[in-house]
Design a protein around this motif. Structure first.
Motif, PDB file in Angstrom:
ATOM      1  N   PRO A 286       0.875  -1.131   0.004  1.00 31.62           N
ATOM      2  CA  PRO A 286      -0.001   0.012   0.080  1.00 31.62           C
ATOM      3  C   PRO A 286       0.786   1.198   0.022  1.00 31.62           C
ATOM      4  N   ILE A 287       1.935   1.374   0.607  1.00 31.42           N
ATOM      5  CA  ILE A 287       2.866   2.582   0.523  1.00 31.42           C
ATOM      6  C   ILE A 287       3.363   2.632  -0.837  1.00 31.42           C
ATOM      7  N   SER A 288       3.640   1.615  -1.579  1.00 36.31           N
ATOM      8  CA  SER A 288       4.190   1.778  -3.043  1.00 36.31           C
ATOM      9  C   SER A 288       2.691   2.268  -4.072  1.00 36.31           C
ATOM     10  N   ASP A 289       1.625   1.579  -3.461  1.00 37.99           N
ATOM     11  CA  ASP A 289       0.480   2.235  -4.089  1.00 37.99           C
ATOM     12  C   ASP A 289       0.255   3.738  -3.993  1.00 37.99           C
ATOM     13  N   LEU A 290       0.836   4.340  -2.725  1.00 39.00           N
ATOM     14  CA  LEU A 290       0.666   5.770  -2.368  1.00 39.00           C
ATOM     15  C   LEU A 290       1.767   6.418  -3.283  1.00 39.00           C
ATOM     16  N   ASN A 291       2.506   5.848  -4.105  1.00 39.95           N
ATOM     17  CA  ASN A 291       3.600   6.404  -4.794  1.00 39.95           C
ATOM     18  C   ASN A 291       4.831   6.868  -3.945  1.00 39.95           C
ATOM     19  N   ILE A 292       5.010   6.241  -2.888  1.00 36.81           N
ATOM     20  CA  ILE A 292       6.107   6.685  -2.215  1.00 36.81           C
ATOM     21  C   ILE A 292       7.179   5.590  -2.182  1.00 36.81           C
ATOM     22  N   GLU A 293       8.298   6.132  -2.404  1.00 36.77           N
ATOM     23  CA  GLU A 293       9.513   5.281  -2.526  1.00 36.77           C
ATOM     24  C   GLU A 293      10.044   4.938  -1.285  1.00 36.77           C
ATOM     25  N   VAL A 294      10.311   3.726  -1.149  1.00 35.55           N
ATOM     26  CA  VAL A 294      10.988   3.096   0.067  1.00 35.55           C
ATOM     27  C   VAL A 294      12.516   2.738  -0.107  1.00 35.55           C
ATOM     28  N   ASP A 295      13.398   3.188   0.597  1.00 38.60           N
ATOM     29  CA  ASP A 295      14.629   3.103   0.389  1.00 38.60           C
ATOM     30  C   ASP A 295      15.448   1.854   1.056  1.00 38.60           C
ATOM     31  N   MET A 296      15.918   1.958   2.302  1.00 37.22           N
ATOM     32  CA  MET A 296      16.263   0.800   2.951  1.00 37.22           C
ATOM     33  C   MET A 296      15.245  -0.151   3.593  1.00 37.22           C
ATOM     34  N   ILE A 297      15.147  -1.630   3.464  1.00 38.87           N
ATOM     35  CA  ILE A 297      14.059  -2.210   4.040  1.00 38.87           C
ATOM     36  C   ILE A 297      14.954  -3.274   4.946  1.00 38.87           C
TER      37      ILE A 297
END
Ligand code: ADP
Ligand code: ASP
Ligand code: MG
Length: 408
Positions: free
Chosen positions: A285-296
């Motif tokens: 859902p974070i990606s669906d909000l168009n928010i980029e994630v860096d370290m996981i």
């Protein structure tokens, strides 16, 4: 005699005197026989000023199409002024906006990608002995909408022009005289590198060294554009971005540079089920909000639950926290916490491939300085750690010392 694309950043064209100084340097090179296409940024501070104006009118959501129309004006001012300054010196020159020379991009406003450039008009002018002055940072999409390439995008305009024109060298003139072992504003003993590989420069840029835009380095590597970073204010060789050939690897250091980034924030979700689908339930859902994630980073499970930490751009921090908290029950998470006062500190070097023990030297050095590492990630040629932002300068200097990067 050479065919050169020369890009001047905001500080280099920040005042009328500086624009006249750039015109003088260009005149010299032109008289020496070089064929020149110049790319310029907006005057320093101008893009930020325009962003501020837009925010005043649209505080909540900005209209990205109109924002691009607005931001592109910054560069239009400098191409005209520089061309006038050249003409005052008796040099034939002509200015063009991105749209005029059809720098065709996709339609992702504020982060558009260049697809093609029409070089005919430029070459006609060059063959007529003129200097061609092009607005950086901007293009036009298929429908004729003005687009911009993201902050620092004039670097990419220059490299893309260099590739399309098959120039001999693309020269990025800025307020430092090359690429340094780390940002000289943070470590005054940082040393200029004579050469750095594309691979290392790409890591440095993506880990926060804003001396070159990431896409410019990507583009130069992909299309084999010789790229050099130089000072607008003092003469010198600058730094050449090269391929990692044998000749260069002779003098290779273990660590070539230190990069850092204060733009990130950390989000932690604890006590979620240690089972397939959990990462997707959080990050999908974070990606669906168009928010980029860096370290996981996901911890090893205990008692059938696990903890999950990732980083996002600081501007997105509260949006992500609010969103996850609203879904805490659904995720079955024990807690959702975060920290937006962190910084990412990285060491980069192709020498890491063939040497062990670099990570432990990094960790020992940070521990000797009393700096706690919150997250650690590694890849073949880099190691990144997340630390408290307040220790960033201390960490940069400690690692600079540890890996003997200062000038002898
Ligand atoms: P321009 O306006 O010319 O595009 P930028 O501000 O985008 O200039 O980039 C130049 C700045 O990059 C320097 O003033 C320096 O503070 C910063 N910088 C960050 N890391 C490095 C590095 N490793 N080497 C040189 N400069 C760096
Ligand atoms: N003027 C734009 C910016 O400030 C583009 C650039 O300078 O490269 O980001
Ligand atoms: Mg820049």
């Amino acid at each position: 005699m050479a065919f050169l694309v020369k890009k001047y950043g905001g500080t280099s064209v920040g005042t009328i005197e500086r624009i006249q100084h750039v015109a003088g340097s260009l005149k010299e090179a032109h008289e020496a026989g070089d064929q020149i296409v110049v790319v310029v940024s907006a005057m320093s501070g101008e893009t930020n000023r325009l962003v501020g104006l837009a925010r005043e009118v649209q505080p909540a959501v900005v209209d990205v199409r109109e924002l691009d129309v607005l931001l592109a004006t910054g560069e239009q001012v400098t191409i005209a002024l520089l061309t006038m300054a050249l003409k005052e010196l008796g040099v034939e020159a002509c200015s063009y906006t991105g749209a005029q020379i059809k720098i065709l991009t996709d339609d992702s406003h504020s982060k558009a990608r260049i697809i093609s450039i029409d070089t005919d008009r430029i070459m006609d002018d060059i063959n007529a002995g003129k200097i061609v002055v092009v607005a950086g940072f901007q293009g036009v999409d298929e429908k004729g909408n003005i687009t911009t390439l993201g902050r620092g995008g004039s670097d990419t305009s220059a490299v893309a022009l260099g590739a399309a024109l098959k120039c001999d060298e693309c020269q990025i003139f800025t307020d430092v005289d090359g690429v340094y072992t780390t940002d000289p504003r943070v470590e005054s003993r940082a040393r200029r590198l004579e050469r750095i590989t594309f691979e290392e420069m790409l890591e440095m840029a993506s880990l926060g060294s804003k001396v070159l835009q990431i896409r410019a380095v990507e583009f130069a590597g992909k299309y084999n554009v010789p790229l050099r970073v130089l000072s607008s204010f003092k003469p010198g060789e600058g730094t050449l971005i090269t391929y990692d050939d044998e000749e260069n690897s002779m003098e290779q250091a273990l660590v070539s540079g230190i990069a850092f980034n204060r733009d990130e924030a950390q989000v932690t979700v604890t006590g979620v089920a240690d089972q397939p689908g959990t990462a997707f339930a959080i990050l999908g859902p974070i990606s669906d909000l168009n928010i980029e994630v860096d370290m996981i980073i996901q911890n090893i499970g205990a008692d059938e639950t696990t903890d999950f930490t990732f980083t996002v751009h600081r501007d997105e921090y509260s949006r992500v926290i609010d969103f996850l908290q609203s879904r805490q029950k659904e995720l079955g998470a024990a807690s959702i916490t975060g920290n937006d006062r962190i910084a990412k500190l990285s060491i980069v070097g192709v020498g890491m491939r063939s040497h062990a023990g670099i990570a432990s030297r990094m960790f020992r050095s940070l521990s000797d300085s009393g700096i706690n590492m919150r997250l650690i990630t590694t890849s073949e040629i880099k190691i990144s750690v997340v630390i408290d932002e307040k220790y960033l300068e201390l960490g940069v200097r400690a690692l600079h010392e540890e890996f003997e990067l200062a000038a002898p």
